[in-house]
Design an enzyme around this catalytic site. Sequence first.
Site, PDB file in Angstrom:
ATOM      1  N   GLY A 133       3.505   7.823   2.969  1.00 38.77           N
ATOM      2  CA  GLY A 133       4.369   6.680   3.237  1.00 38.77           C
ATOM      3  C   GLY A 133       3.996   5.420   2.513  1.00 38.77           C
ATOM      4  CG  ASP A 151      -6.872  10.305   6.667  1.00 37.61           C
ATOM      5  OD1 ASP A 151      -7.832  10.717   5.974  1.00 37.61           O
ATOM      6  OD2 ASP A 151      -5.913   9.669   6.183  1.00 37.61           O
ATOM      7  CB  ALA A 154      -0.924   0.009   1.219  1.00 38.55           C
ATOM      8  N   GLY A 169       0.262   5.370   1.257  1.00 34.55           N
ATOM      9  CA  GLY A 169      -0.576   6.440   1.760  1.00 34.55           C
ATOM     10  C   GLY A 169      -0.088   7.780   1.262  1.00 34.55           C
ATOM     11  CB  VAL A 215       2.068   0.362   3.938  1.00 31.00           C
ATOM     12  CG1 VAL A 215       1.838  -0.601   5.087  1.00 31.00           C
ATOM     13  CG2 VAL A 215       1.573   1.754   4.294  1.00 31.00           C
TER      14      VAL A 215
END
Length: 608
Positions: free
Chosen positions: A36, A145, A31, A33, A38
């Site tokens: 960052g 968030d 992933a 974001g 992941v």
Amino acid sequence: MGFEEEPPEPGSALGPGELVAGQYEVLTCFARGAFGFVHLARDRNLDGKQVVLKGLTRPHDTAAIKLAEHESRVLTALEHPNIVRIFNVVSHRGQRYLVMDHVDGPSLRTVRESGGLSIADALAAAVQILGALDYLHRQGLLYCDMKPDNVIRTGDTVKLIDFGAIRRTGDRDSVVLGTPPYLVGRTEIREHGLTERADIHAVGVMLDELVECGAGDPGAESFRRLVARARTDYDRRFADVPEMLRQVRGVLREVRCLADGRPRPARSEVFAESAALLDDGLSLAPPLTAWTTGGTATLGDGRPAPAAVATGLPVPHPDPADPQTPLLRTVRAPDPARLLTKLAVLPASVEVDFHRARAHLEAGNESAAAHCLAAAERNLGWRAHHDWRTSWHRGLLALAEDRVSEAADLFDDVYRSTPGEPAPKLALGFCAEHLARPDTAARFYESVWVCDRLYVSAAFGLARVRLRAGERAAAVAILDEVPEISLHRHGAEVAAVRILAGHLPGGPRPSAEDIATAADRLRTLTLDGEETWQRLATTVQESAFRYVLEHGDGALPPGPVLGDPVSEKGLRDRLEASYRALSRQARTANEHAVLIDRANAVRARSLW
């Protein structure tokens, strides 16, 4: 205040097999974001335990580095069962990585895309999410968030992940991160900054997105109102997480109880319990006037007058922020006049005005109550338009003045603000019943009664609705659900006897089984005096007498109340004796004469 809504340009991810800090072997990058990448990795020092590494996509971006450092400092100090645990911060090739537990499970986004959640499942998740947010808020932090992508479900547990947007409460300088439509609007941010209410708004948007509920789903209306209040304008939104959490738990309880029929009682933190029974005599033996003023075999309505409901509904707990609340908790008086005398010496406050208004309503002085409510609204100022307590008390005043339709609108406003509370639903049930909307009344009464068997007023309301529909057995079955520990259990038993033996308004007369059951219940009923028993026995005997006249001797089973055998002559003898016994309860010569006339009229004829 700056905004950051679009993701940045991607940087470089770690490759499979790469070893970070000599300990974490990268398995894959799964992933990315806003700030960052992941990665899933294996911890070689812990027997290959899987962990998650979160790094930066913009390692040379000063703002991104600052946010990452802030996130690492904050998160390593957090410990909550619904927040992913951060247990290390490491460096690799000049870049910092957070090392966190690997939470194995789908995000709520994935769950939504694979079919969505039921209302109960979504609310159960919301209880945990709000618990985590409450923990953060008490640490002086805002999550900022909240969205389905950032909540992972594993079994019955959910965990918040991705804390890249976290910030201190009151921070008006940092870049605003977030994802529309979960993020509140720019106008709110400009006027108030990001606050606890911004996190609440995001939870409301997420719940709305996760659930597709139809009008017939249990608790759907309460759920929609819960979501609407979480998403509404800043001033009408839940003020903090504990306030929303109370309502989420209440709606969840309603949804579960309506689904399986199992009560889940819980003490309200918003409304005080009321010992009053909203009933107009159905729970009591018929008064003597039932026989002395012409008499009728038709069962009475049992519906209380609006003014009686105004003083019998639960009342809100005093606002703990009101300066006079500590004193008000100690004020007691046996009647409204003496209560008003005590309240008069207290310094003015909103809660004092509300207390005075209710005391005036109990004393039957509606104009004085209106004056007190106006004073409370002046003290509240602009908040009066957003404070549901104002609507509640205005609703009580409207009931006292027989403006039931207006009261319903006011209680509906309270329901919008407190969708998990039984009290506004009880009030709306009565209003609907009074306005001849039986289906609506039954829906509200049932939503209260199925959750908590101590709200006996809801049971009586539901029984009245069933009676007017000609459903005698259904009405009795509801009253039989009143628990033995209830203050009103005895009244429910009396009402059941009257319903079984009575002629329903516009409906049929009782059957042989109904009369026999009424007689048997009366035989075992513990009453508070011979006079009460005699009036109930006379009611049952009259129904039996009418039935025997139509169907002949032997149509009813014998017993202590109706005789053995049950015959026309035997019932005439019993009724004559009952009317003469009732005559001894008469308070005037006219009442006595009427009852003696009834005894003579029913007496068996003799050839001699």
